[in-house]
Enzyme design. Structure first.
Site, PDB file in Angstrom:
ATOM      1  N   LEU A  43       0.829  -1.212   0.000  1.00  0.00           N
ATOM      2  CA  LEU A  43       0.000   0.000   0.000  1.00  0.00           C
ATOM      3  C   LEU A  43       0.861   1.258   0.000  1.00  0.00           C
ATOM      4  O   LEU A  43       0.454   2.294  -0.502  1.00  0.00           O
ATOM      5  CB  LEU A  43      -0.911   0.022   1.231  1.00  0.00           C
ATOM      6  CG  LEU A  43      -1.971  -1.062   1.327  1.00  0.00           C
ATOM      7  CD1 LEU A  43      -2.651  -1.029   2.688  1.00  0.00           C
ATOM      8  CD2 LEU A  43      -2.987  -0.882   0.211  1.00  0.00           C
ATOM      9  N   GLY A  47       9.885   5.699   5.791  1.00  0.00           N
ATOM     10  CA  GLY A  47      11.222   5.592   6.350  1.00  0.00           C
ATOM     11  C   GLY A  47      11.389   4.455   7.336  1.00  0.00           C
ATOM     12  O   GLY A  47      12.483   3.950   7.524  1.00  0.00           O
ATOM     13  N   THR A  50       7.304  -0.824   5.401  1.00  0.00           N
ATOM     14  CA  THR A  50       6.398  -0.993   4.264  1.00  0.00           C
ATOM     15  C   THR A  50       5.038  -1.407   4.799  1.00  0.00           C
ATOM     16  O   THR A  50       4.946  -2.221   5.717  1.00  0.00           O
ATOM     17  CB  THR A  50       6.942  -2.071   3.308  1.00  0.00           C
ATOM     18  OG1 THR A  50       8.268  -1.689   2.905  1.00  0.00           O
ATOM     19  CG2 THR A  50       6.069  -2.221   2.087  1.00  0.00           C
ATOM     20  N   VAL A  51       3.983  -0.857   4.199  1.00  0.00           N
ATOM     21  CA  VAL A  51       2.619  -1.186   4.608  1.00  0.00           C
ATOM     22  C   VAL A  51       1.987  -2.064   3.529  1.00  0.00           C
ATOM     23  O   VAL A  51       2.020  -1.736   2.341  1.00  0.00           O
ATOM     24  CB  VAL A  51       1.771   0.085   4.835  1.00  0.00           C
ATOM     25  CG1 VAL A  51       0.355  -0.295   5.270  1.00  0.00           C
ATOM     26  CG2 VAL A  51       2.420   0.989   5.872  1.00  0.00           C
ATOM     27  N   LYS A  65       1.790  -3.021   8.776  1.00  0.00           N
ATOM     28  CA  LYS A  65       3.035  -2.263   8.646  1.00  0.00           C
ATOM     29  C   LYS A  65       4.183  -3.123   9.129  1.00  0.00           C
ATOM     30  O   LYS A  65       4.267  -3.481  10.303  1.00  0.00           O
ATOM     31  CB  LYS A  65       2.962  -0.970   9.464  1.00  0.00           C
ATOM     32  CG  LYS A  65       4.194  -0.104   9.339  1.00  0.00           C
ATOM     33  CD  LYS A  65       3.994   1.202  10.095  1.00  0.00           C
ATOM     34  CE  LYS A  65       5.163   2.129   9.938  1.00  0.00           C
ATOM     35  NZ  LYS A  65       4.935   3.394  10.684  1.00  0.00           N
ATOM     36  N   ASP A 179       4.725   9.745  10.239  1.00  0.00           N
ATOM     37  CA  ASP A 179       3.783   9.493   9.156  1.00  0.00           C
ATOM     38  C   ASP A 179       2.496  10.207   9.475  1.00  0.00           C
ATOM     39  O   ASP A 179       2.045  10.220  10.611  1.00  0.00           O
ATOM     40  CB  ASP A 179       3.476   7.987   9.021  1.00  0.00           C
ATOM     41  CG  ASP A 179       4.712   7.182   8.691  1.00  0.00           C
ATOM     42  OD1 ASP A 179       5.559   7.697   7.962  1.00  0.00           O
ATOM     43  OD2 ASP A 179       4.818   6.046   9.177  1.00  0.00           O
TER      44      ASP A 179
END
Length: 189
Positions: A43, A47, A50-51, A65, A179
């Site tokens: 998705l 930093g 990864t999602v 995540k 984020d």
């Protein structure tokens, strides 16, 4: 013993009502619902990790995540900090934590021409899935097709969430965030 159906039921109840406490979920279960963290399920990337989109057996979705594991020690501190804070946050404009995973597994890797057994730690957070995607798409100039009134409402929702994090959640101990994710997008028509 942790069964796949019990993991599913725990996540299902979290996704549906948001009232249960976040649950510990096995790495094996998260691999199953993300197709082993395949590129097709990505998705977004940031930093710290990864999602991925996780699809539960009933078709409902969660965001998973997977934190980067490049810096030993730092990743554990970041994971503990983020999980600790997310578990306690309850606000309509902040994404809900529905589960987490912290597991270490033994793997064989080649080192100086020999295979050795090494520990590999995985740290993951399971979050409420936001089907409308990134805020960037909705707040950009003309790409979203939204009028300024709607964009203003999105920005206002972000501000309410940030105000909560900085001033209301724990006075004197604001959350520093890397984020920016808002639940406002799920209300876009």
């Amino acid at each position: 013993m942790y069964s796949e159906s019990s993991g599913y039921n725990k996540l299902k109840s979290m996704v549906q009502d948001g009232s249960s406490e976040p649950r510990n979920v096995t790495l094996e279960y998260l691999r199953n619902i993300t197709n082993n963290f395949s590129d097709e399920k990505i998705l977004g990337e940031g930093g710290f990790g990864t999602v991925y989109k996780g699809v539960l057996p009933n078709g409902e979705m969660i965001a998973v995540k997977k934190l980067n594991s490049s810096i030993p020690g730092v990743k554990d501190k970041h994971f503990e900090n983020e999980a600790y804070h997310l578990m306690r946050l309850k606000h309509p404009n902040i994404v809900l934590l529905v589960g987490w995973c912290s597991e270490t597994e033994n793997i064989y890797v080649q080192y100086k021409g020999k295979y050795i057994c090494a520990e590999k730690s995985e740290r993951l957070l399971c979050l409420e899935y936001m089907p409308k995607g990134s805020l960037r798409v909705y707040l950009s100039d003309e790409a979203s097709g939204l009028g300024w009134e709607t964009r203003y409402k999105i920005i206002e929702g972000i501000c309410y969430g940030l105000h909560y994090l900085h001033d209301e959640w724990q006075p004197g101990a604001p959350i520093i965030h890397m984020d920016l994710n808002s639940k406002t997008c799920k209300h876009i028509a």
